[in-house]
Structures are given as C-alpha cells and as structure tokens.
Scaffold this active site. Sequence first.
Site, PDB file in Angstrom:
ATOM      1  N   ARG A 121      -3.523 -10.042   5.343  1.00 16.53           N
ATOM      2  CA  ARG A 121      -3.956 -10.102   3.939  1.00 16.53           C
ATOM      3  C   ARG A 121      -2.824  -9.561   3.064  1.00 16.53           C
ATOM      4  O   ARG A 121      -2.519  -8.367   3.108  1.00 16.53           O
ATOM      5  CB  ARG A 121      -5.227  -9.273   3.768  1.00 16.53           C
ATOM      6  CG  ARG A 121      -5.826  -9.304   2.378  1.00 16.53           C
ATOM      7  CD  ARG A 121      -7.082  -8.427   2.323  1.00 16.53           C
ATOM      8  NE  ARG A 121      -7.697  -8.459   1.003  1.00 16.53           N
ATOM      9  CZ  ARG A 121      -7.344  -7.653  -0.004  1.00 16.53           C
ATOM     10  NH1 ARG A 121      -6.387  -6.766   0.174  1.00 16.53           N
ATOM     11  NH2 ARG A 121      -7.964  -7.743  -1.169  1.00 16.53           N
ATOM     12  N   LYS A 124       0.807  -1.216   0.000  1.00 13.66           N
ATOM     13  CA  LYS A 124       0.000   0.000   0.000  1.00 13.66           C
ATOM     14  C   LYS A 124       0.841   1.268   0.000  1.00 13.66           C
ATOM     15  O   LYS A 124       2.048   1.250   0.252  1.00 13.66           O
ATOM     16  CB  LYS A 124      -0.996  -0.025   1.162  1.00 13.66           C
ATOM     17  CG  LYS A 124      -2.119  -1.028   0.928  1.00 13.66           C
ATOM     18  CD  LYS A 124      -3.189  -0.986   1.987  1.00 13.66           C
ATOM     19  CE  LYS A 124      -4.329  -1.951   1.636  1.00 13.66           C
ATOM     20  NZ  LYS A 124      -5.347  -2.009   2.689  1.00 13.66           N
TER      21      LYS A 124
END
Length: 269
Positions: free
Chosen positions: A248, A214
Amino acid sequence: MKIGNQDFDLKHKSYIMGILNVTPDSFSDGGKYVSMDQALFQTEKMIKEGASILDIGGESTRPGHVKITDDEEISRVVPVIEAVKKRFDIAVSLDTYKYNVAKTGIDAGADMINDIWGLKWDDRLAGLIAERNVPCCLMHNRDGHEYNDFLKEFCEDMEETLAIAGKAGIDRNQIILDPGVGFGKDYAQNLSIIKHMDIMEKWDLPILLGTSRKSVIGLTLDLPVTEREEGTAVTTVYGRMKGASIFRVHDVRTNYRALKMIDAIMEAE
C-alpha cells in the site's frame, strides 16, 4: 483471491495498492484529492503507473487525527467509489473500521474492506464482512505501544483478530493480514516488525505491507514526509523478500518498478 472481478495470485505474485485519501488532513497528502476531478485524475495516474488495487479512505488515521462522524465519512468516500467503479476497471478497497461506512461503501461498489483495527473497533463489522463475503485486510493495532514481549504479544493480538473473524464466519480465504507499521508501535517496534515480518507466515495468509512515507522512514533518514520515496521503496523490496504480496503506497511508479525488479531476482534460477 478474487477482489471484485479480478483474480489475484497472492501466493506467487506481488501487487501495488495505490492510496487515495479523500481527506483534508491525511499526514502526507491531505487535501490533495478532495475534489472529484482530483480524485479521478489521481486514480487514472496510479493505474497507469501499475496499481492493481485502489484503497480509498475518508478519515485520516495519522497520529492525533480527529475522528469524524459516519455520515461525514460516507459523504466523502461513496461518491468517489461510485465514480471510480463507473470509469475504471480496478479493484477498490475501502479503508474503514466502521460498520455503517463499510456497509454503505460495499453497497456503492467497494470490493474489499481494509480495517486498521483488525475487527476490534466495531463488533458489527466482522459479521458484515462475513455476510457480504468480501475480502478484508485485517491490521495489527492496539491503543498504545506498551509490550512486555513485543513479537509474542503481536502474535497474540493477531490471533485475537483471527478468532473474531472465525467466530463471525469470515471465509479464511478472504483474509489478508497487515503487520500495522505505524500503528500501536514505537520506532523500534516498527523496525522490528518489518525485520521479523516472516513470523506471520505461520498463519498461511496473504500479507499486505503499508509503510509508505511513514514516520519510521522519516526518523531513520531524518527526512520530511515529502522525501521518503526511496526509504519506502527499500521497505517494499524487503517486505517482498519477507513474504508480503500487497504493498500500500502513495508513490506507485517507484514501488511498482522496485517490485518488478525484486520479483525478477527472486524468480531467477
């Protein structure tokens, strides 16, 4: 917690959730797994590398993503869910916030719903999860990142999500919480919620952390999305130390090994 036919000890153990985006436009792997052969090959690879849960998504949720119709999302995810459940013994999570997609996905074999809007997007979804009695991951999110007191309002937002779940009759033992790194937060707020993730312990619910590749990692290290593996692993280890139990990720092997190492250290006398 039972997810599908498998038991997960989310109080004492850690698990990898492998990401399978069957989308053309996801921020780091868009278009890689849109064919069935590609999706199944990647599924097999992630299982071999240590994934215990597979998270299948049919709509990109990257910043600036284009929303697609329910029918298009269903057409992407349902054949993959059916094929994965037929060929592999792995718990399958469906990454969606839409009632119709979730209902069809559960009918196709999805074992869990991963809702990036924490039940706040589609007011029918909570009732469906309660009715079908499937586990759900409920993520913190909001439209924009304006806060007067970030951590205080983060907690208030999560309380709202839990209230929706309770009112709908979702079994509390079926709930996992996600702090929502990369959603409804700016760079500093993303770092803050990772650092202070242990404020979520007061709800006594399992925590899923999703930081993989991210922007908070890219901005910190000044690296493109293809070079954020080490940064992701650091957040995985730190998240484990702060109480998260599901991670995740895109890069299963690296994070699985990092978790195995930190778990051994944490369990040592």
